[in-house]
Design a protein around this motif. Structure first.
Motif, PDB file in Angstrom:
ATOM      1  N   VAL A  23       0.833  -1.202   0.000  1.00  0.00           N
ATOM      2  CA  VAL A  23       0.000   0.000   0.000  1.00  0.00           C
ATOM      3  C   VAL A  23       0.871   1.257   0.000  1.00  0.00           C
ATOM      4  O   VAL A  23       1.810   1.374   0.784  1.00  0.00           O
ATOM      5  CB  VAL A  23      -0.927   0.025   1.237  1.00  0.00           C
ATOM      6  CG1 VAL A  23      -1.757   1.305   1.267  1.00  0.00           C
ATOM      7  CG2 VAL A  23      -1.824  -1.199   1.248  1.00  0.00           C
ATOM      8  N   ASP A  24       0.548   2.195  -0.899  1.00  0.00           N
ATOM      9  CA  ASP A  24       1.186   3.512  -0.917  1.00  0.00           C
ATOM     10  C   ASP A  24       0.110   4.572  -0.709  1.00  0.00           C
ATOM     11  O   ASP A  24      -1.001   4.455  -1.246  1.00  0.00           O
ATOM     12  CB  ASP A  24       1.903   3.758  -2.251  1.00  0.00           C
ATOM     13  CG  ASP A  24       3.105   2.834  -2.435  1.00  0.00           C
ATOM     14  OD1 ASP A  24       3.564   2.250  -1.431  1.00  0.00           O
ATOM     15  OD2 ASP A  24       3.582   2.703  -3.570  1.00  0.00           O
TER      16      ASP A  24
ATOM     17  N   CYS B 224      -6.442   7.967   7.623  1.00  0.00           N
ATOM     18  CA  CYS B 224      -6.711   7.347   6.319  1.00  0.00           C
ATOM     19  C   CYS B 224      -6.680   5.829   6.420  1.00  0.00           C
ATOM     20  O   CYS B 224      -7.564   5.138   5.901  1.00  0.00           O
ATOM     21  CB  CYS B 224      -5.664   7.834   5.311  1.00  0.00           C
ATOM     22  SG  CYS B 224      -5.695   6.985   3.732  1.00  0.00           S
ATOM     23  N   LEU B 225      -5.687   5.291   7.115  1.00  0.00           N
ATOM     24  CA  LEU B 225      -5.581   3.839   7.263  1.00  0.00           C
ATOM     25  C   LEU B 225      -6.731   3.282   8.086  1.00  0.00           C
ATOM     26  O   LEU B 225      -7.271   2.218   7.776  1.00  0.00           O
ATOM     27  CB  LEU B 225      -4.245   3.481   7.909  1.00  0.00           C
ATOM     28  CG  LEU B 225      -2.993   3.757   7.068  1.00  0.00           C
ATOM     29  CD1 LEU B 225      -1.739   3.473   7.870  1.00  0.00           C
ATOM     30  CD2 LEU B 225      -3.004   2.922   5.795  1.00  0.00           C
TER      31      LEU B 225
ATOM     32  N   GLY C  93      -9.374   0.456   6.970  1.00  0.00           N
ATOM     33  CA  GLY C  93      -9.157  -0.819   7.651  1.00  0.00           C
ATOM     34  C   GLY C  93      -7.865  -1.500   7.249  1.00  0.00           C
ATOM     35  O   GLY C  93      -7.777  -2.730   7.254  1.00  0.00           O
ATOM     36  N   ILE C  94      -6.850  -0.708   6.913  1.00  0.00           N
ATOM     37  CA  ILE C  94      -5.566  -1.262   6.478  1.00  0.00           C
ATOM     38  C   ILE C  94      -4.550  -1.133   7.609  1.00  0.00           C
ATOM     39  O   ILE C  94      -4.398  -0.058   8.213  1.00  0.00           O
ATOM     40  CB  ILE C  94      -5.051  -0.545   5.221  1.00  0.00           C
ATOM     41  CG1 ILE C  94      -5.990  -0.831   4.039  1.00  0.00           C
ATOM     42  CG2 ILE C  94      -3.628  -0.964   4.876  1.00  0.00           C
ATOM     43  CD1 ILE C  94      -5.644  -0.084   2.774  1.00  0.00           C
ATOM     44  N   ALA C  95      -3.838  -2.207   7.896  1.00  0.00           N
ATOM     45  CA  ALA C  95      -2.834  -2.190   8.955  1.00  0.00           C
ATOM     46  C   ALA C  95      -1.621  -1.369   8.527  1.00  0.00           C
ATOM     47  O   ALA C  95      -1.228  -1.395   7.353  1.00  0.00           O
ATOM     48  CB  ALA C  95      -2.393  -3.614   9.285  1.00  0.00           C
TER      49      ALA C  95
ATOM     50  N   PRO D 174     -17.616   4.456  -3.066  1.00  0.00           N
ATOM     51  CA  PRO D 174     -17.589   3.815  -1.747  1.00  0.00           C
ATOM     52  C   PRO D 174     -16.241   3.174  -1.452  1.00  0.00           C
ATOM     53  O   PRO D 174     -15.526   2.757  -2.363  1.00  0.00           O
ATOM     54  CB  PRO D 174     -18.684   2.736  -1.855  1.00  0.00           C
ATOM     55  CG  PRO D 174     -18.761   2.439  -3.323  1.00  0.00           C
ATOM     56  CD  PRO D 174     -18.468   3.741  -4.023  1.00  0.00           C
ATOM     57  N   VAL D 175     -15.893   3.134  -0.176  1.00  0.00           N
ATOM     58  CA  VAL D 175     -14.665   2.460   0.240  1.00  0.00           C
ATOM     59  C   VAL D 175     -14.869   0.954   0.110  1.00  0.00           C
ATOM     60  O   VAL D 175     -15.908   0.430   0.523  1.00  0.00           O
ATOM     61  CB  VAL D 175     -14.323   2.829   1.700  1.00  0.00           C
ATOM     62  CG1 VAL D 175     -13.114   2.032   2.183  1.00  0.00           C
ATOM     63  CG2 VAL D 175     -14.063   4.323   1.827  1.00  0.00           C
TER      64      VAL D 175
END
Length: 352
Positions: A188-189, A252-253, A257-259, A223-224
């Motif tokens: 992820v960037d 943002c993370l 829901g991104i670790a 949508p996310v």
């Protein structure tokens, strides 16, 4: 790279079809029913007829009928697909295997990675779940059905579905197969506005987007994605680019829901205002976000004297000195530069 064949065994009503359907829905697995492979070999299609047919076919072929049916059902050239192909295009679920001979036939076939999952349930639970309750006692007593219980000792994973809900069974099996990807793999960037929340990050996102399989733009009507969709992207080792509307990477993370361990780069987009540049604000933004790269938009006098630049070495001395000090304060290199707010191109210092 071998095609992965998930072989599911277990008694009547143990949840074999539910698991296979879950693997097909979530991970795109090709779902094969052994009963479909048996059709055409006699019988009226009832469970008892299929049990009899399975025993007969095992005796006649030594269990090879199952692997022959699996290979015949595979998409063309599946075994020759490049190792760069998606995992899900190379995942097959066989529901259900009922003998050691069938397992041995699959395991002996080159090019197949066989993972055997055995599901268990108590007899009362099986009776409750049975789709043909009127014949359950007779079907349960059939020699082919009794032999299924012996397959538990041959399985890589055994799950008692009476105490484990279907979604938990799917998670355990998918984890055993490695379908969620490596949790520490940085795919992820982030592109985030730095000092000015209103700085336009779209030109940078547009330039970087072709390098990614997934693009998320937060703060726009789209949508996310669901957590499942992101997990599937990570399982395929797809790179994800996120354009944030807010100025904090952590927010943002959390929204997606991104670790944090998934993040490879954080590009902070800033606008230079010459002598009035907010150096304190830059330091605070860098401390909060830990950028790995900066993207700078020149404004004011620096823009008027550098608008025609197409490379970093074409910048004026004043612009280069300004960039060097920005890098020292932020602790990150200026990797992208817009010579002016109206510029339609970005100068890229290093290949992305």
């Amino acid at each position: 790279m071998a095609v992965t064949v998930v072989v599911v065994s277990g008694p009547i009503g143990a949840g074999k079809t539910t698991l296979a359907q879950g693997l097909a829905r979530r991970f795109g697995a090709l779902h094969l029913h052994s009963k479909d492979l048996l059709r055409g070999h006699g019988g009226d299609g009832s469970r008892r007829a299929l049990q009899d047919s399975s025993v007969t076919r095992d005796r006649e072929t030594g269990g090879r009928w199952l692997v022959e049916g699996v290979l015949a059902a595979l998409p063309g050239q599946c075994l020759a697909v490049s190792s760069r192909a998606n995992k899900t295009s190379r995942l097959i679920t066989v529901d259900a295997v009922s003998s050691k001979a069938q397992l041995d036939g699959l395991r002996a076939r080159p090019g197949l990675r066989v993972v055997h999952i055995h599901l268990e349930a108590s007899e009362p639970e099986q009776a409750l779940r049975c789709a043909e309750p009127d014949t359950f006692e007779t079907d349960w007593a059939h020699p082919a059905e009794r032999a299924v219980h012996e397959l538990a000792s041959l399985a890589e994973l055994v799950v008692d579905t009476a105490s484990v809900p279907p979604e938990a069974v799917l998670v355990r099996v998918a984890s055993r197969l490695g379908l969620y990807g490596r949790t520490g793999e940085r795919l992820v960037d982030l592109v985030i506005p730095g000092l000015h929340g209103d700085v336009d990050t779209r030109p940078l996102t547009a330039q970087l987007a072709p390098h990614y399989e997934v693009l998320l733009r937060l703060g726009v009507p789209d949508p996310v994605p669901l957590r499942e969709e992101l997990e599937d992207a990570f399982a395929r080792r797809h790179r994800v680019l996120i354009e944030s509307a807010g100025t904090m990477a952590s927010v943002c993370l959390a929204a997606t829901g991104i670790a944090p361990g998934r993040v490879r780069r954080i590009v902070m987009v800033c606008r230079s205002e010459g002598p009035t540049f907010n150096w304190v604000g830059l330091r605070e933004a860098a401390s909060l976000n830990g950028p790995t790269d900066l993207a700078l938009v020149l404004a004011g006098d620096l823009a008027s004297t550098n608008w025609a630049a197409r490379r970093f070495d074409q910048l004026t001395d004043a612009a280069r000195h300004h960039l060097e000090e920005l890098e020292r304060v932020a602790g990150a290199p200026v990797s992208f530069l817009a010579p002016s707010p109206q510029a339609r191109h970005l100068i890229e210092r290093r290949p992305w």
